[in-house]
Design a protein around this motif. Structure first.
Motif, PDB file in Angstrom:
ATOM      1  N   PHE A  90     -64.022 -85.210 -20.360  1.00 36.73           N
ATOM      2  CA  PHE A  90     -64.527 -84.375 -19.635  1.00 36.73           C
ATOM      3  C   PHE A  90     -63.580 -84.023 -18.387  1.00 36.73           C
ATOM      4  N   SER A  91     -62.821 -84.891 -17.979  1.00 33.97           N
ATOM      5  CA  SER A  91     -61.946 -84.403 -16.781  1.00 33.97           C
ATOM      6  C   SER A  91     -60.851 -83.477 -17.065  1.00 33.97           C
ATOM      7  N   LYS A  92     -60.416 -83.382 -18.583  1.00 36.65           N
ATOM      8  CA  LYS A  92     -59.688 -82.391 -18.954  1.00 36.65           C
ATOM      9  C   LYS A  92     -60.415 -81.330 -19.051  1.00 36.65           C
ATOM     10  N   ASN A  93     -61.752 -81.209 -19.513  1.00 40.67           N
ATOM     11  CA  ASN A  93     -61.965 -80.079 -19.970  1.00 40.67           C
ATOM     12  C   ASN A  93     -62.531 -79.014 -18.533  1.00 40.67           C
ATOM     13  N   ASN A  94     -62.797 -80.052 -17.369  1.00 35.32           N
ATOM     14  CA  ASN A  94     -63.142 -79.615 -16.120  1.00 35.32           C
ATOM     15  C   ASN A  94     -62.044 -79.565 -15.005  1.00 35.32           C
ATOM     16  N   ASN A  95     -60.837 -79.823 -15.628  1.00 35.61           N
ATOM     17  CA  ASN A  95     -59.786 -79.738 -14.497  1.00 35.61           C
ATOM     18  C   ASN A  95     -59.804 -80.739 -13.458  1.00 35.61           C
ATOM     19  N   ILE A  96     -60.240 -81.925 -13.864  1.00 34.81           N
ATOM     20  CA  ILE A  96     -60.424 -83.259 -12.605  1.00 34.81           C
ATOM     21  C   ILE A  96     -59.301 -84.084 -13.051  1.00 34.81           C
ATOM     22  N   ASP A  97     -58.948 -84.484 -11.949  1.00 35.34           N
ATOM     23  CA  ASP A  97     -57.821 -85.471 -12.196  1.00 35.34           C
ATOM     24  C   ASP A  97     -58.601 -86.553 -12.770  1.00 35.34           C
ATOM     25  N   TYR A  98     -58.015 -87.031 -13.802  1.00 32.39           N
ATOM     26  CA  TYR A  98     -58.613 -88.103 -14.557  1.00 32.39           C
ATOM     27  C   TYR A  98     -58.677 -89.525 -13.889  1.00 32.39           C
ATOM     28  N   MET A  99     -57.072 -89.667 -13.512  1.00 38.35           N
ATOM     29  CA  MET A  99     -56.909 -91.076 -12.930  1.00 38.35           C
ATOM     30  C   MET A  99     -57.730 -91.315 -11.688  1.00 38.35           C
ATOM     31  N   GLU A 100     -57.637 -90.277 -10.667  1.00 29.62           N
ATOM     32  CA  GLU A 100     -58.546 -90.224  -9.452  1.00 29.62           C
ATOM     33  C   GLU A 100     -60.005 -90.536  -9.800  1.00 29.62           C
ATOM     34  N   LEU A 101     -60.469 -89.579 -10.661  1.00 34.59           N
ATOM     35  CA  LEU A 101     -61.863 -89.843 -10.744  1.00 34.59           C
ATOM     36  C   LEU A 101     -62.150 -91.257 -11.442  1.00 34.59           C
ATOM     37  N   ARG A 102     -61.276 -91.808 -12.112  1.00 33.18           N
ATOM     38  CA  ARG A 102     -61.365 -93.148 -12.499  1.00 33.18           C
ATOM     39  C   ARG A 102     -61.530 -94.066 -11.775  1.00 33.18           C
ATOM     40  N   LEU A 103     -60.558 -93.847 -10.725  1.00 34.90           N
ATOM     41  CA  LEU A 103     -60.539 -94.894  -9.599  1.00 34.90           C
ATOM     42  C   LEU A 103     -61.851 -94.663  -8.738  1.00 34.90           C
ATOM     43  N   TRP A 104     -62.442 -93.712  -8.570  1.00 31.75           N
ATOM     44  CA  TRP A 104     -63.682 -93.720  -7.667  1.00 31.75           C
ATOM     45  C   TRP A 104     -64.699 -94.082  -8.569  1.00 31.75           C
ATOM     46  N   ILE A 105     -64.855 -94.073  -9.843  1.00 31.12           N
ATOM     47  CA  ILE A 105     -65.791 -94.802 -10.695  1.00 31.12           C
ATOM     48  C   ILE A 105     -65.478 -96.469 -10.497  1.00 31.12           C
ATOM     49  N   GLY A 106     -64.277 -96.835 -10.720  1.00 35.76           N
ATOM     50  CA  GLY A 106     -64.026 -98.442 -10.468  1.00 35.76           C
ATOM     51  C   GLY A 106     -64.616 -98.762  -9.109  1.00 35.76           C
ATOM     52  N   ILE A 107     -64.228 -97.894  -8.070  1.00 39.22           N
ATOM     53  CA  ILE A 107     -64.662 -98.350  -6.609  1.00 39.22           C
ATOM     54  C   ILE A 107     -66.239 -98.476  -6.597  1.00 39.22           C
ATOM     55  N   HIS A 108     -66.830 -97.419  -6.964  1.00 38.78           N
ATOM     56  CA  HIS A 108     -68.478 -97.417  -6.924  1.00 38.78           C
ATOM     57  C   HIS A 108     -68.892 -98.771  -7.880  1.00 38.78           C
ATOM     58  N   SER A 109     -68.415 -98.730  -8.898  1.00 42.13           N
ATOM     59  CA  SER A 109     -68.854 -99.790  -9.767  1.00 42.13           C
ATOM     60  C   SER A 109     -68.718-101.142  -9.250  1.00 42.13           C
ATOM     61  N   CYS A 110     -67.610-101.411  -8.614  1.00 42.31           N
ATOM     62  CA  CYS A 110     -67.406-102.577  -7.857  1.00 42.31           C
ATOM     63  C   CYS A 110     -68.276-102.925  -6.929  1.00 42.31           C
ATOM     64  N   LEU A 111     -68.582-101.683  -6.081  1.00 42.54           N
ATOM     65  CA  LEU A 111     -69.583-101.871  -4.994  1.00 42.54           C
ATOM     66  C   LEU A 111     -70.971-102.373  -5.569  1.00 42.54           C
TER      67      LEU A 111
END
Lengths: 1009, 1009
Positions: free
Chosen positions: B445-466
């Motif tokens: 998804f991030s590759k196709n949408n030009n989103i930085d994968y690692m950063e997106l993943r980090l945020w998902i991790g933070i949200h999920s942690c919360l």
């Protein structure tokens, strides 16, 4: 009292009893009798929740219930020999016989009503109900309204007059013996009684009482217990107690023959006295005890009738010491009249024929059984593998005078003739190792001395045949009665080890034959090739005119296969030349897979899956066939060029320059014909020992053979076949131990268990000639089966070999004893000899056996292999010497006693009578002299054909108290007069004398025997 | 009477009794007491012949001997609380207390003499005697001269005053509880008595009486039976009877507390009443009964003291029906306070910490045990295999953003932190399949949408942690109390199947990776080669100037490896190019060999070989390690280039362009930080379900964990680790079911069996944090272990995987039930549920489970795998619906009851009281409405974060009698108010109505709940 009733008319056996216990239940607003347990021999309970029969188990009772039952019978109604043809009539009759005033008419009616309610039996529910039940389950038994006075408004008789179809087609019927009669136990709580109503009824004639019993078996006994409410559990226990009593062999006898109430009570008391009691703290009553493998038969129980001598309990601390053990001595090695020395010319042979002839027809018709097929397939594969292996080896050894073709033909001929006419058709003939070595030596000898091999061999065969006839005529086979378990086990485990080691050697061989390139690096595949080049000089020469030469000649060479290349003098150059990929590993997978799959499938018999029939008859019996098929299939699937079974396809001698008949004269000088007597002698001993010891193993008592054996007849036919094979230039054949054992194993029969819970018994072996004949006919026609057989990879067959070797080891006591070495004593299985012989003696005995085997194995690996069967004689000598190391008591448990010993022992026992003095061991020492002497005599060929020079190193046993463990060595020559069979001038020279001995008495210098 | 004595001072427990029975024997012309049996709990007999102890067995007594014993105690001397400090003094005292005139002074002296003879105990003979015995055996016990009047000429006291060294160093001592006292039974025949002399003595104080007892245990009881000659066997049986009674828990209590003879008699009567009786015709008394796995405890026996309510016998035909079964209902699924809904903020977490904190020190010191080593090795290998497998897959999926290196580091970090601080340190964290799939989708998804994968993943991790924190704070984990065996088994067997199928897939893969040339003909080895040629066009070009070009360029090309060749654009030509020899087959051998050797060694625990310690601690515990070593060795021996375990050797990210810390801002637009809330939700559910269900499985009651669990604490740390791993760009970790189960299995403890014959009990699991921490520390330092690890072939590790999968399947009831399909009912094992639930219901239950698993498996194989953990919710719904298909009774046996049901059931039971009406099933139907409602509520996240749209197809159970099996379908949307956790506007729409139903009543149109 009981003895009197039971002995009254003991000739008429009482029928077996089937007992069914029904309890009174309310289903909706109906009363009905519901089957709750049944007994054929063991108890099967209806599991309410599970709606199924429990596993058959031993009925564990409470003592309390037995006493209550006793009270019930003392106070209740006992009616013996009531006439009755239907339940209502019986109930009526019952009340008529009960004294007036005991039960009020009102109660009488109510009881009758209850007794005539319909019976619901626990039959398997049809499968289609299960889905419909889904919804029902949650609303079942909603209405449990109690009714107590609606009783009389219903029809008096709910019970059918004749058995229903459910009853008639109940498959359980086949578990009940045909002559069985039923006893019905009816137990119930009712609200109209305030004290229990008990009735025990025996009918004068067993009568089928309609729907009363689960199966249409005529009822003989009725036990009714109706009581006030609240004690259901207690009533139940009483019901179980009477039901268990009814199926007890002794009590059912009593019940049939009892004349009055007192007899029944006495029967219970007798039962109580024999009962086995488990302490409540050491046993959880909830455990269902599985039926034991064997129970004491009723006859035996009757014989120990006196109350003081209650059957020996398992735990009896051996207070009395020796006595108790002597009583338990194992049954002795029994030798039938087969091996008796008749003293007449051909007496043994005559008896053999007389014994076997009546069985001849049954030898054929008993072969028609499904098991035959699996046995034939299994043994056939073993035989052709053997034929090919030995054929190949013989071909190498004799420069193809005898090759695979001859091996096939000879196996087929010798085997089928032997199975058709031999004394023990279960024996399978085959080439054996010693014969192979003999042939090899013989061929080398004749080649070096310019003697015609085939002719020489023919004459040896003829002489050997004649010598066999002499052995037959003089009943020489009787010598094998000196073979005890020690010798048999030594021999058969040695042969098994050879099988195992051969199989493994073959397997390892394939790693040499198909070497693996262990340095192969997948990435450098480009570096591996193998090119055929013209030999080095040519290459060097051609180096100058490289371009033209390479273009022309190299193309030529590169088309050649490896063999062709070497043939035309080329050389193989390249890193992949000496390697063959995959084949070795694939062979290993096939080999090990076949072996382990067979082992696994064989064990499958003991698993719980699938019905018994499928498990035993199909999977276990055909395990070898299935494994072979599986791995043949796997091999075909993968498609690698593994080495395959190649049988000859054309019927012609392997070597083109020989025909099918060997002429006896013409090629060798005349003295060769006579001189071949000497090698023939060796062959005869070889054949005699090999054949007879295999026969002893096959005829072992454990195999429960019924048709008797025929040692003399066997030897006779082996002799004839020797000559026949020699004339046709075929290999010689003799009994093959391992394949014969496999043959027997594949034909074992077990009883179909009758009563639920009874263990199937090993009945014996399907003794017939058909399997053997079929195997060898198949071997003969294998030449035409080549297109099918060529799919079988050799490693699969080696796997079968390995299995055969391992399987023939298991079940040997020796092997069990070896395993004991690795077990701490508290984990050792409860072998009977371990209860009676100290462990260190057992270990010593095993150790001596291992030592003997090691020596034999080493000898076997040298050229001495040729006298291998003679070494068995050595084993017998060792066994004889064991008499001096082990007590007869120990040997009786670990081995068998030698014939004289046994006789003597019996005499001793008689002499001893009741005084219990242990003097037999003392007397043994004195007797040992003559014993050893007669033993040595027995070892000699009966008509004394050979001069023996023996070196006996005997540990001469207890001679005096001071010098007990001294080991002496003696040397002597025995000269035999051929006619008298007397040992002349027994001059013994004492060899070393152990230094332990302080005072060598006079005994030493004079001959011991 | 007994109740009175026993309850007198119940607070003081009586010591355990060790009983030794000695019999009087003549050795030479000496009289001596010889030990003949002993009891700690079960009987061990001296086997005279075998000179050894028998196996411990249940003492089977004869009823006769018990009655004789009763008579003995009635008529003999009973002395309670005698003062005594040595045997002679006790004997003297004994005679003083016996009334004058009962025994003549002459007899008195003779009896004293006999009683004071020395005692010979059965101790193991030293090994060095065995050789010396060789000669002796044949002359042993030669002189058995009877003496009868030499009695008085000898010394009166043969017995030592203090225990001998033999006694003191007797190893048997450790089998006897420390507080034990001895009771000595002395049985003998003498020629000077004409009626038996019986004495039962209880000493006031337990006293060590010198050489009397085998072990230096103080004697409390003495039982003497001397009688006239000729009835040795009968005396023996009486001796065994009293000895068995003395070790009976209840009788020994009585013996300690008895005030007079009558109390003892009452004790025997009580014993007799509880006794289990085996009918003589169904059991062979010679069989030694092995001690059962479990026996009823004395306390339980005491509680059923009234004689009418005799403990239920195994065979009780379930007369009463329902009642008996209800009593036996399986113990319910008990949920401790761990899962109680506290209603307070972080209440659960607080309790978890409070519960786990006190165990912290023991979590470390309890780890010091040899078993730890094997567990660490086993789990370590599992973990690194997993890390490498998932690392490789993740690397492929994320273009090496997360590779093997990250996988190792992450595993080490997450695992060790969790094991150090987590609530249940036995849980092993690992990457799991669903996470892998999520990462793959996310990366694409991030590759196709030009989103930085690692950063997106980090945020998902933070949200999920919360989100995890929210779940923790609201005690959301309490939902898992709705997980019954059905759900657990479904989940864990699915995971096991995945393990198995993965292992096999890997194996099959190696056949593709290393293709076998099945057409290879060994003879045509010359035809196989693989040459690297310059690509076709070049070759064509060069054909004209062949000679020169070939000489120069071809040489160049031919030196290239396969990879190089392809790299430089060459093409591989030849018949061997696409094949790799041997490696596939070798891999298979290693794979299958490791697996089967592990299985075999594990089973070795149950064999008889080697001492228990070696077998259990060494071979069984280290089986995996030994198998791995063996096959690593085999692999090294053969030396093929099988694929090996390659771990990264340098500490740096797999992808050079990333660092060890991911920065949260800068690369993606701001809204991505918020939007990542949505995928985080999915991850949270995924993690929550995966984590908690594994925890439930680990915390199963069968594992007997003692330190409690910590669901909330677990989730808390998983959340933290999510965030931490996201920051470092490491994979996410969650509990791995199979490895956790393997962890627990490798740490199981069994009791050292105390009394001989007692079965070792499963005590629980060695709960500690050390193994986990060590495993993960080792994983971390694996980078430095690379030189060692590189010898381990991958197929060996796949074999370990296969073993893990198979091992975690066994012991699951579901698996047992699947096997039942293949067993005919009479061969089925005696599972308790089979006694109570009809087979077809059991099969139906199993079938539903199989169906569910199949559906899950299919879903798992599609992209839906990502919502895999959510499907577990589906399983819980299915389980809920089963309430309507199966009765609560059946479910209680096959599964566990759901919490409300259970509560209700208990209430019902209380309500029912004594009237035994089966109305509970009726009432169930009425209650089901609210139940389902509350269940659905329970399924929802506590603070109502999601809008669910559920399609429930519920077979709505018994609603009316006419329409029981109708299946209805309902569809509804539940809208939740986040604050109140109330289900709003419950509008249900009836879907299809089964045509079976004749009269849909009003109930249908209105919502059911």
């Amino acid at each position: 009292r009981l003895r009197y009733i039971l002995n009254e008319d003991d000739d008429m056996p009482t029928p077996t009893l089937f007992t069914e216990m029904d309890t009174l239940q309310r289903e909706g607003d109906e009363l009905e009798w519901k089957e709750s347990a049944r007994w054929v021999k063991f108890e099967e309970k209806v599991e309410e929740g599970g709606e199924r029969w429990s596993k058959p188990h031993v009925s564990t009772l409470s003592l309390h219930s037995l006493f209550e039952l006793r009270t019930c019978l003392q106070t209740g109604t006992v009616l013996l020999d009531l006439d009755g043809y239907s339940l209502p009539q019986i109930v009526g009759e019952m009340f008529r016989q009960i004294e007036e005033g005991m039960i009020s008419p009102d109660l009488r009616e109510k009881i009758s009503f209850v007794l005539l309610r319909k019976h619901r039996h626990q039959t398997k529910k049809p499968i289609h109900r299960s889905l419909a039940d889904i919804g029902k389950s949650s609303s079942a038994s909603e209405c449990l309204c109690y009714l107590s006075d609606s009783v009389t408004t219903r029809s008096m008789n709910d019970i059918a007059d004749s058995p229903s179809t459910d009853q008639l087609k109940n498959k359980f019927m086949k578990k009940i013996p045909r002559d069985a009669e039923a006893s019905n136990v009816l137990i119930g709580e009712v609200d109209f009684l305030n004290k229990p109503f008990v009735a025990f009824v025996r009918l004068a004639q067993a009568t089928t009482l309609g729907g009363l019993t689960e199966v249409p078996v005529p009822t003989r006994f009725l036990f009714v217990l109706l009581g006030p409410q609240g004690k259901a559990k207690s009533y139940n226990e009483i019901g179980r107690a009477i039901a268990t009593l009814m199926v007890d062999d002794l009590f059912s006898d009593v019940a049939y023959k009892a004349r009055d109430r007192e007899d029944l009570i006495a029967g219970i008391d007798e039962f109580l006295d024999e009962v086995i009691v488990l302490p409540p703290g050491e046993w959880d009553p909830k455990i269902r005890i599985e039926p034991p493998k064997k129970v004491t038969s009723a006859d035996k129980r009757k014989s120990v009738f006196s109350l003081n001598e209650l059957g020996q309990m398992n735990g009896t601390a051996g207070g009395g010491g020796g006595l108790a053990e002597d009583e338990e001595m194992p049954v002795q090695h029994e030798l039938g009249e087969e091996l008796a020395f008749t003293g007449r010319f051909c007496g043994g042979l005559y008896r053999d024929i007389k014994r076997k002839l009546p069985w001849l027809p049954s030898d054929f018709y008993e072969g028609f059984h499904i098991q035959t097929i699996s046995a034939v397939l299994f043994i056939y594969l073993g035989c052709i593998t053997n034929a090919i292996t030995f054929g190949g080896l013989l071909g190498d050894a004799t420069d193809n005078y005898q090759g695979v073709m001859e091996s096939f033909l000879g196996t087929a001929l010798a085997g089928s003739v032997f199975c058709l006419f031999g004394g023990q058709p279960l024996i399978i003939l085959s080439s054996t190792g010693p014969i192979l070595i003999f042939e090899k030596l013989l061929f080398d000898f004749s080649k070096n001395n310019n003697i015609d091999y085939m002719e020489l061999r023919l004459w040896i065969g003829i002489h050997s045949c004649l010598q066999c006839f002499i052995l037959v005529a003089t009943d020489a086979s009787y010598i094998i009665k000196y073979m005890t378990r020690f010798t048999e086990e030594g021999f058969s485990s040695l042969i098994s080890f050879i099988f195992i080691s051969d199989a493994i050697k073959k397997m390892v061989g394939s790693f040499k034959y198909y070497p693996i390139n262990t340095d192969f690096k997948p990435d450098y595949v480009t570096a591996y090739k193998c090119e055929c080049l013209a030999n080095q000089s040519e290459v060097l020469e051609s180096s100058t005119l490289q371009s033209s030469f390479l273009n022309v000649t190299a193309l030529d060479w590169s088309q050649l296969s490896k063999k062709e290349c070497l043939k035309y003098g080329g050389s193989l150059v390249g890193r992949s030349c000496k390697y063959v990929p995959d084949l070795a590993l694939m062979s290993f997978i096939l080999f090990f897979g076949t072996y382990s799959m067979t082992i696994t499938l064989k064990k499958f018999k003991f698993s719980r899956y699938f019905p018994t029939k499928v498990r035993k008859k199909l999977i276990s019996d055909f395990s070898i066939f299935m494994s072979i098929m599986t791995f043949v299939g796997l091999d075909m699937l993968i498609g690698l060029k593994t080495p395959k079974l190649i049988v000859p396809t054309e019927f012609k001698p392997t070597r083109p320059d020989r025909g099918w008949i060997v002429m006896p004269f013409g090629k060798n000088p005349w003295w060769v014909y006579l001189a071949s007597f000497v090698p023939a002698l060796l062959v005869t001993i070889l054949i005699f020992m090999d054949q007879q010891i295999s026969a002893v193993i096959v005829n072992r008592k454990e195999n429960k053979l019924k048709k008797g054996c025929g040692y003399h007849l066997d030897l006779f036919w082996v002799g004839i076949l020797m000559a026949a094979c020699s004339f046709m230039g075929l290999p010689w054949y003799v009994a093959a131990t391992v394949i014969s054992i496999a043959h027997i194993d594949s034909l074992k029969m077990e009883s179909e268990s009758s009563a639920p819970g009874e263990q199937p018994q090993f009945l014996g072996v399907r003794e017939q000639r058909l399997t053997g004949i079929l195997v060898f006919v198949l071997t003969g026609v294998s030449i035409f089966l080549a297109p099918i057989l060529k799919f079988i990879p050799m490693p699969v067959l080696y796997g079968v070999f390995l299995y055969m070797g391992v399987a023939s080891l298991s079940g040997i006591q020796f092997w069990d004893r070896i395993k004991l070495y690795m077990m701490p004593s508290k984990h050792q299985p409860d072998f009977s000899y371990l209860r009676h012989v100290p462990l260190r003696r057992v270990h010593l005995f095993t150790f001596i056996q291992i030592l003997c085997l090691t020596v034999l194995w080493i000898l076997k690996s040298t050229f001495l292999a040729i006298i291998f069967p003679v070494m068995i004689l050595g084993l017998m000598v060792v066994r004889k010497m064991l008499d001096m190391v082990f007590s007869q008591h120990d040997l009786a448990w670990l081995d068998d006693l030698l014939p004289e010993k046994e006789k003597k022992k019996k005499e001793d026992d008689k002499k001893k009578g009741k005084d219990k003095d242990k003097d037999k061991k003392k007397s043994k020492g004195d007797d040992s002299e003559e014993e050893v002497g007669s033993f040595i005599e027995a070892l000699l060929p009966p008509a004394g054909l050979v001069l023996y020079s023996m070196h006996l190193y005997l540990p001469v046993g207890p001679l005096s108290d001071e010098c007990r463990v001294c080991v002496f060595a003696f040397r002597r020559s025995i000269t035999l007069t051929p006619t008298t069979r007397q040992v002349q001038s027994p001059t013994w020279t004492a060899g070393t004398v152990s230094s332990n001995c302080t005072s060598p008495t006079k005994t030493w210098s004079t001959p011991v025997w």
